[in-house]
Scaffold this motif. Structure first.
Motif, PDB file in Angstrom:
ATOM      1  N   ILE A 161       0.857  -1.185   0.000  1.00 43.35           N
ATOM      2  CA  ILE A 161       0.000   0.000   0.000  1.00 43.35           C
ATOM      3  C   ILE A 161       0.893   1.234   0.000  1.00 43.35           C
ATOM      4  CG2 ILE A 161      -1.731   1.288   1.288  1.00 43.35           C
ATOM      5  CD1 ILE A 161      -2.698  -1.364   2.464  1.00 43.35           C
ATOM      6  N   LYS A 162       0.739   2.040  -1.023  1.00 44.67           N
ATOM      7  CA  LYS A 162       1.532   3.268  -1.130  1.00 44.67           C
ATOM      8  C   LYS A 162       0.772   4.424  -0.488  1.00 44.67           C
ATOM      9  CE  LYS A 162       4.361   1.117  -4.027  1.00 44.67           C
ATOM     10  NZ  LYS A 162       5.679   0.625  -3.612  1.00 44.67           N
ATOM     11  N   MET A 163       1.375   5.025   0.491  1.00 43.22           N
ATOM     12  CA  MET A 163       0.752   6.167   1.155  1.00 43.22           C
ATOM     13  C   MET A 163       1.169   7.460   0.458  1.00 43.22           C
ATOM     14  SD  MET A 163      -1.056   4.724   3.440  1.00 43.22           S
ATOM     15  CE  MET A 163      -1.557   6.050   4.514  1.00 43.22           C
ATOM     16  N   PRO A 164       0.302   8.458   0.471  1.00 43.91           N
ATOM     17  CA  PRO A 164       0.630   9.730  -0.189  1.00 43.91           C
ATOM     18  C   PRO A 164       1.755  10.471   0.535  1.00 43.91           C
ATOM     19  CG  PRO A 164      -1.416   9.922   1.051  1.00 43.91           C
ATOM     20  CD  PRO A 164      -1.049   8.480   1.074  1.00 43.91           C
ATOM     21  N   PRO A 165       2.418  11.391  -0.169  1.00 36.01           N
ATOM     22  CA  PRO A 165       3.469  12.198   0.474  1.00 36.01           C
ATOM     23  C   PRO A 165       2.914  12.977   1.658  1.00 36.01           C
ATOM     24  CG  PRO A 165       3.504  12.472  -1.923  1.00 36.01           C
ATOM     25  CD  PRO A 165       2.256  11.716  -1.605  1.00 36.01           C
ATOM     26  N   GLY A 166       3.751  13.171   2.632  1.00 38.97           N
ATOM     27  CA  GLY A 166       3.331  13.909   3.815  1.00 38.97           C
ATOM     28  C   GLY A 166       2.914  13.031   4.965  1.00 38.97           C
ATOM     29  N   VAL A 167       2.633  11.742   4.678  1.00 39.98           N
ATOM     30  CA  VAL A 167       2.292  10.809   5.747  1.00 39.98           C
ATOM     31  C   VAL A 167       3.570  10.469   6.513  1.00 39.98           C
ATOM     32  CG1 VAL A 167       1.432   8.496   6.286  1.00 39.98           C
ATOM     33  CG2 VAL A 167       0.355   9.839   4.459  1.00 39.98           C
ATOM     34  N   SER A 174       4.523   1.074   7.934  1.00 44.16           N
ATOM     35  CA  SER A 174       3.600   0.109   8.519  1.00 44.16           C
ATOM     36  C   SER A 174       2.562  -0.348   7.498  1.00 44.16           C
ATOM     37  CB  SER A 174       2.916   0.727   9.742  1.00 44.16           C
ATOM     38  OG  SER A 174       2.027  -0.195  10.334  1.00 44.16           O
ATOM     39  N   PHE A 175       1.973   0.598   6.770  1.00 40.66           N
ATOM     40  CA  PHE A 175       0.989   0.235   5.748  1.00 40.66           C
ATOM     41  C   PHE A 175       1.646  -0.490   4.578  1.00 40.66           C
ATOM     42  CE2 PHE A 175      -1.911   3.018   7.969  1.00 40.66           C
ATOM     43  CZ  PHE A 175      -3.150   2.451   7.699  1.00 40.66           C
ATOM     44  N   SER A 176       2.885  -0.134   4.264  1.00 37.01           N
ATOM     45  CA  SER A 176       3.612  -0.806   3.187  1.00 37.01           C
ATOM     46  C   SER A 176       3.849  -2.278   3.513  1.00 37.01           C
ATOM     47  CB  SER A 176       4.949  -0.095   2.955  1.00 37.01           C
ATOM     48  OG  SER A 176       5.678  -0.737   1.934  1.00 37.01           O
ATOM     49  N   ALA A 177       4.007  -2.589   4.805  1.00 39.85           N
ATOM     50  CA  ALA A 177       4.255  -3.976   5.217  1.00 39.85           C
ATOM     51  C   ALA A 177       2.977  -4.775   5.394  1.00 39.85           C
ATOM     52  CB  ALA A 177       5.038  -3.986   6.527  1.00 39.85           C
ATOM     53  N   LEU A 178       1.834  -4.112   5.379  1.00 36.33           N
ATOM     54  CA  LEU A 178       0.572  -4.771   5.722  1.00 36.33           C
ATOM     55  C   LEU A 178       0.232  -5.945   4.807  1.00 36.33           C
ATOM     56  CD1 LEU A 178      -2.025  -4.951   7.353  1.00 36.33           C
ATOM     57  CD2 LEU A 178      -3.010  -3.179   5.856  1.00 36.33           C
ATOM     58  N   ILE A 179       0.220  -5.724   3.499  1.00 37.36           N
ATOM     59  CA  ILE A 179      -0.158  -6.797   2.565  1.00 37.36           C
ATOM     60  C   ILE A 179       0.867  -7.933   2.564  1.00 37.36           C
ATOM     61  CG2 ILE A 179      -0.561  -7.366   0.136  1.00 37.36           C
ATOM     62  CD1 ILE A 179      -1.875  -4.637  -0.188  1.00 37.36           C
ATOM     63  N   PRO A 180       2.175  -7.663   2.457  1.00 41.26           N
ATOM     64  CA  PRO A 180       3.136  -8.768   2.528  1.00 41.26           C
ATOM     65  C   PRO A 180       3.026  -9.591   3.813  1.00 41.26           C
ATOM     66  CG  PRO A 180       4.217  -6.803   1.705  1.00 41.26           C
ATOM     67  CD  PRO A 180       2.842  -6.380   2.148  1.00 41.26           C
ATOM     68  N   THR A 184       1.830 -13.530   3.966  1.00 44.23           N
ATOM     69  CA  THR A 184       2.763 -14.483   4.578  1.00 44.23           C
ATOM     70  C   THR A 184       2.090 -15.263   5.704  1.00 44.23           C
ATOM     71  OG1 THR A 184       4.652 -13.069   4.042  1.00 44.23           O
ATOM     72  CG2 THR A 184       4.973 -14.718   5.772  1.00 44.23           C
ATOM     73  N   LEU A 185       1.427 -14.549   6.606  1.00 43.79           N
ATOM     74  CA  LEU A 185       0.810 -15.215   7.755  1.00 43.79           C
ATOM     75  C   LEU A 185      -0.397 -16.052   7.345  1.00 43.79           C
ATOM     76  CD1 LEU A 185       1.045 -12.437  10.503  1.00 43.79           C
ATOM     77  CD2 LEU A 185       2.610 -14.329  10.020  1.00 43.79           C
ATOM     78  N   THR A 186      -1.056 -15.676   6.275  1.00 41.91           N
ATOM     79  CA  THR A 186      -2.172 -16.489   5.767  1.00 41.91           C
ATOM     80  C   THR A 186      -1.669 -17.857   5.307  1.00 41.91           C
ATOM     81  OG1 THR A 186      -3.409 -14.533   5.072  1.00 41.91           O
ATOM     82  CG2 THR A 186      -4.028 -16.630   4.068  1.00 41.91           C
ATOM     83  N   LEU A 187      -0.532 -17.861   4.659  1.00 36.67           N
ATOM     84  CA  LEU A 187       0.053 -19.134   4.221  1.00 36.67           C
ATOM     85  C   LEU A 187       0.413 -20.010   5.421  1.00 36.67           C
ATOM     86  CD1 LEU A 187       2.315 -17.979   1.243  1.00 36.67           C
ATOM     87  CD2 LEU A 187       0.232 -19.344   1.129  1.00 36.67           C
ATOM     88  N   PHE A 188       0.929 -19.396   6.480  1.00 37.04           N
ATOM     89  CA  PHE A 188       1.242 -20.173   7.687  1.00 37.04           C
ATOM     90  C   PHE A 188      -0.036 -20.712   8.334  1.00 37.04           C
ATOM     91  CE2 PHE A 188       5.383 -17.983   7.557  1.00 37.04           C
ATOM     92  CZ  PHE A 188       6.207 -19.071   7.766  1.00 37.04           C
ATOM     93  N   LEU A 189      -1.088 -19.942   8.274  1.00 33.13           N
ATOM     94  CA  LEU A 189      -2.364 -20.413   8.820  1.00 33.13           C
ATOM     95  C   LEU A 189      -2.874 -21.621   8.034  1.00 33.13           C
ATOM     96  CD1 LEU A 189      -4.674 -20.047  10.824  1.00 33.13           C
ATOM     97  CD2 LEU A 189      -5.719 -18.431   9.211  1.00 33.13           C
ATOM     98  N   VAL A 190      -2.739 -21.581   6.711  1.00 32.46           N
ATOM     99  CA  VAL A 190      -3.143 -22.723   5.879  1.00 32.46           C
ATOM    100  C   VAL A 190      -2.331 -23.959   6.241  1.00 32.46           C
ATOM    101  CG1 VAL A 190      -3.181 -23.627   3.510  1.00 32.46           C
ATOM    102  CG2 VAL A 190      -3.954 -21.278   3.981  1.00 32.46           C
ATOM    103  N   ILE A 191      -1.025 -23.784   6.437  1.00 32.54           N
ATOM    104  CA  ILE A 191      -0.164 -24.906   6.840  1.00 32.54           C
ATOM    105  C   ILE A 191      -0.626 -25.472   8.181  1.00 32.54           C
ATOM    106  CG2 ILE A 191       2.185 -25.549   7.531  1.00 32.54           C
ATOM    107  CD1 ILE A 191       3.184 -23.410   5.528  1.00 32.54           C
ATOM    108  N   ARG A 192      -0.963 -24.577   9.110  1.00 34.52           N
ATOM    109  CA  ARG A 192      -1.449 -25.018  10.434  1.00 34.52           C
ATOM    110  C   ARG A 192      -2.725 -25.847  10.293  1.00 34.52           C
ATOM    111  NH1 ARG A 192      -1.749 -23.304  15.925  1.00 34.52           N
ATOM    112  NH2 ARG A 192      -3.275 -24.674  16.891  1.00 34.52           N
ATOM    113  N   ILE A 193      -3.658 -25.407   9.469  1.00 37.90           N
ATOM    114  CA  ILE A 193      -4.921 -26.117   9.284  1.00 37.90           C
ATOM    115  C   ILE A 193      -4.679 -27.496   8.673  1.00 37.90           C
ATOM    116  CG2 ILE A 193      -7.102 -26.098   8.002  1.00 37.90           C
ATOM    117  CD1 ILE A 193      -7.036 -23.010   8.283  1.00 37.90           C
ATOM    118  N   ILE A 194      -3.760 -27.564   7.714  1.00 36.92           N
ATOM    119  CA  ILE A 194      -3.447 -28.851   7.073  1.00 36.92           C
ATOM    120  C   ILE A 194      -2.895 -29.838   8.093  1.00 36.92           C
ATOM    121  CG2 ILE A 194      -1.919 -29.992   5.412  1.00 36.92           C
ATOM    122  CD1 ILE A 194      -2.202 -27.460   3.662  1.00 36.92           C
ATOM    123  N   PHE A 195      -1.972 -29.362   8.924  1.00 34.79           N
ATOM    124  CA  PHE A 195      -1.365 -30.265   9.904  1.00 34.79           C
ATOM    125  C   PHE A 195      -2.341 -30.644  11.024  1.00 34.79           C
ATOM    126  CE2 PHE A 195       2.703 -29.427   7.959  1.00 34.79           C
ATOM    127  CZ  PHE A 195       3.421 -30.583   8.226  1.00 34.79           C
TER     128      PHE A 195
END
Length: 440
Positions: A161-167, A174-180, A184-195
Motif C-alpha cells: 500500500i503506497k501512502m501519499p506524500p506527507g504521511v 507500517s501500511f507498506s508492510a501490511l499486505i506482505p 505471509t501469515l495467511t500461508l502459515f495459517l493454511v499450513i497449520r490447518i493442514i497439519f
C-alpha cells in the motif's frame, strides 16, 4: 606435506567460501548472536540459583524460596530462547534482502506462533514453553527462513500500500508492510490447518519426530562431535573462522541439547546429554580459544628460548586467559604453518574423546546447559558449566594433555626461530666488524 596441504586447500576453500557467503547460514549465526545476551543473562541466574552447598548453609525451605525468587530470570530468557532466535533470524535475513528488518523479525515470530499449538493439558489459549525452547527450535529456525523469504517476495512484487506524500514515515512503512505480512501469515495459517488434520497434529510434532530428534541423536554422539571439531580446526588452519562456519550448522542442535540438559538440571533429574553447546564451548573452545591455545602459550613460557617465541607468549597471554587467541593464531603463526598442523588437529580431538569418556563414565558430570560467557577463564569456566569442581579440574587436565601433544612441536618451532635469530645476529656482527675495519 605440501601436497597434502594443497589437497586440503583445494577441497576446503571452496566449501568454506560458499558457507561464508550463504545468506541463510549467516542469518542463522547472527540470529543466535541477537539472542546471546539474553541467554547469558538467564544462564548467570541459573548458576546463582543453584550454587553448590547453598541448601546446606541456609536450609531447604529458605533455599526453595531463594530459587523461586530467581526462577523468572531463566524462565523469561533461557526457557523461551527460541523466540529471540526466531526474531533475530527473521530480522537479519530480511536485512540481507535489503528490507525492513523489524518487520521480518515480527512476521517470523507471528508465523511461528500461528504454527504452535496453543493448548496445554486441555486448556486452550496457553502456549507450552517447551514449544518455545528446545523442542520448537528447528521449527522456529525454518519458520524464520520461510517467513522472511515470503515477506521479501511479496514486497519485491510490489504488493504494498503506497501512502501519499506527507504521511509520517513510520505510518507509511507500517501500511507498506501490511499486505506482505498478511499474505505471509495467511500461508502459515493454511499450513497449520493442514497439519491439524494429520496424525502429527502440528508442525512441531512432525518436525521433532522426523527431523529434530534424529539430528539431535546424531549431534549428541561422539563421531559427529569429532567431525565438527576437525572441521573447525581445518578451517582455522587456512585462515577462516572455523567456529563461525561450523557453528552455523551445528549450533541449533547443540543449543537444543543444552536446553534439554538445563530443563533436567532445574528439575533435579539426570542430565540426558554429554555433548551440548557448553561441551564444545567450555571444554574445547573455552580453554584459550579454538585449538585450546592457552596450553600453547603456557608451553611457550616453559620452552621458549627464541626472542620471537618469548615475545609472542607475553603478547598472547593476557588475551588467551580470556579465550581470545587471534594473537597466537596469527603471530606464532598457526595459520598455514605445516610445522604445527599435527598438534593443531590432533589435540582437540584427543581432548574431545577424553572429556566425553570422563563424563559418560560419571567421573565428571556433563554440562548443565548453563551458557557460560565465552570469555570466562579456564577452570572457573569448567566449574560453572558443570556446577561442580570436577569440571574445573577436568579443564586443567585437558590443558596438560594439549601441552604434552604440542611440546615436541613447540620445541622444534622454537629451535627454528632460535637458530634463525642466531644466524641473523652472527651475520649482523660480521657486517659490523667489516664496517669497523673499513673505517679504521
Amino acid at each position: 606435506m605440501n601436497k597434502f596441504m594443497e589437497f586440503l586447500e583445494k577441497i576446503l576453500m571452496p566449501v568454506a567460501e560458499k558457507l561464508n557467503n550463504n545468506r541463510y547460514l549467516t542469518a542463522l549465526r547472527d540470529g543466535f548472536m541477537v539472542a546471546l545476551p539474553l541467554i547469558i543473562f538467564g544462564s548467570i541466574f541459573v548458576v546463582i540459583a543453584n550454587l553448590p552447598f547453598l541448601d546446606l548453609l541456609i536450609g531447604e525451605e529458605a533455599y526453595s524460596t531463594y530459587q523461586a525468587a530467581l526462577g523468572p530470570a531463566s524462565a523469561g530468557t533461557l526457557t523461551i530462547m527460541g523466540l529471540f532466535v526466531i526474531i533475530g533470524i527473521g530480522f537479519k535475513l530480511t536485512e540481507q534482502f535489503e528490507g525492513e528488518g523489524i518487520y521480518g523479525g515480527v512476521v517470523a515470530l507471528a508465523g511461528f506462533l500461528i504454527l504452535t499449538p496453543q493448548v496445554l493439558e486441555g486448556v486452550s489459549g496457553v502456549v507450552p514453553t517447551a514449544s518455545l525452547g528446545a523442542e520448537g527450535m528447528f521449527v522456529g529456525i525454518f519458520t524464520a527462513f520461510v517467513a522472511a523469504r515470503l515477506y521479501h517476495f511479496f514486497t519485491k512484487k510490489g504488493w504494498t500500500i503506497k501512502m501519499p506524500p506527507g504521511v509520517p514515515s513510520a505510518v507509511s512503512r507500517s501500511f507498506s508492510a501490511l499486505i506482505p505480512i498478511t499474505l505471509t501469515l495467511t500461508l502459515f495459517l493454511v499450513i497449520r490447518i493442514i497439519f491439524d488434520i494429520t496424525r502429527f497434529d502440528s508442525v512441531q510434532d512432525f518436525v521433532y519426530t522426523l527431523v529434530q530428534a534424529p539430528l539431535m541423536g546424531l549431534g549428541s554422539g561422539l563421531p559427529a562431535t569429532i567431525v565438527a571439531v576437525v572441521l573447525i580446526q581445518l578451517f582455522w588452519f587456512f585462515g577462516l573462522h572455523g567456529q563461525i562456519i561450523v557453528n552455523s550448522v551445528f549450533d541449533p542442535i547443540w543449543y537444543a541439547l543444552a536446553n534439554e540438559n538445563l530443563q533436567a538440571f532445574q528439575a533435579g533429574e539426570a542430565l540426558p546429554h554429554i555433548v551440548s553447546k557448553q561441551f564444545i564451548d567450555s571444554f574445547i573452545v573455552g580453554m584459550g580459544g579454538s585449538g585450546m591455545t592457552l596450553a600453547v602459550i603456557l608451553g611457550i613460557f616453559l620452552i621458549g628460548k627464541s626472542r620471537q617465541m618469548k615475545e609472542m607468549g607475553k603478547l598472547s597471554a593476557p588475551a588467551g586467559i580470556f579465550n581470545v587467541n587471534e594473537p597466537i593464531i596469527f603471530g606464532l603463526p598457526i595459520i598455514m604453518n605445516p610445522l604445527v598442523i599435527i598438534p593443531w588437529l590432533l589435540a582437540p580431538v584427543v581432548v574431545a574423546i577424553f572429556t566425553y569418556f570422563t563424563m559418560v563414565t560419571g567421573i565428571v558430570p556433563p554440562p548443565t546447559g548453563v551458557i557460560v560467557p565465552w570469555t570466562t577463564p579456564t577452570v572457573l569456566n569448567g566449574f560453572l558449566a558443570t556446577n561442580s569442581w570436577e569440571g574445573g579440574v577436568l579443564q586443567a587436565v585437558n590443558i596438560v594433555i594439549v601441552l604434552v601433544i604440542w611440546w615436541p612441536f613447540l620445541r622444534l618451532l622454537d629451535k627454528q626461530y632460535y637458530d634463525t635469530e642466531k644466524s641473523e645476529e652472527a651475520a649482523k656482527t660480521k657486517a659490523d666488524n667489516e664496517n669497523n675495519e673499513k673505517n679504521d
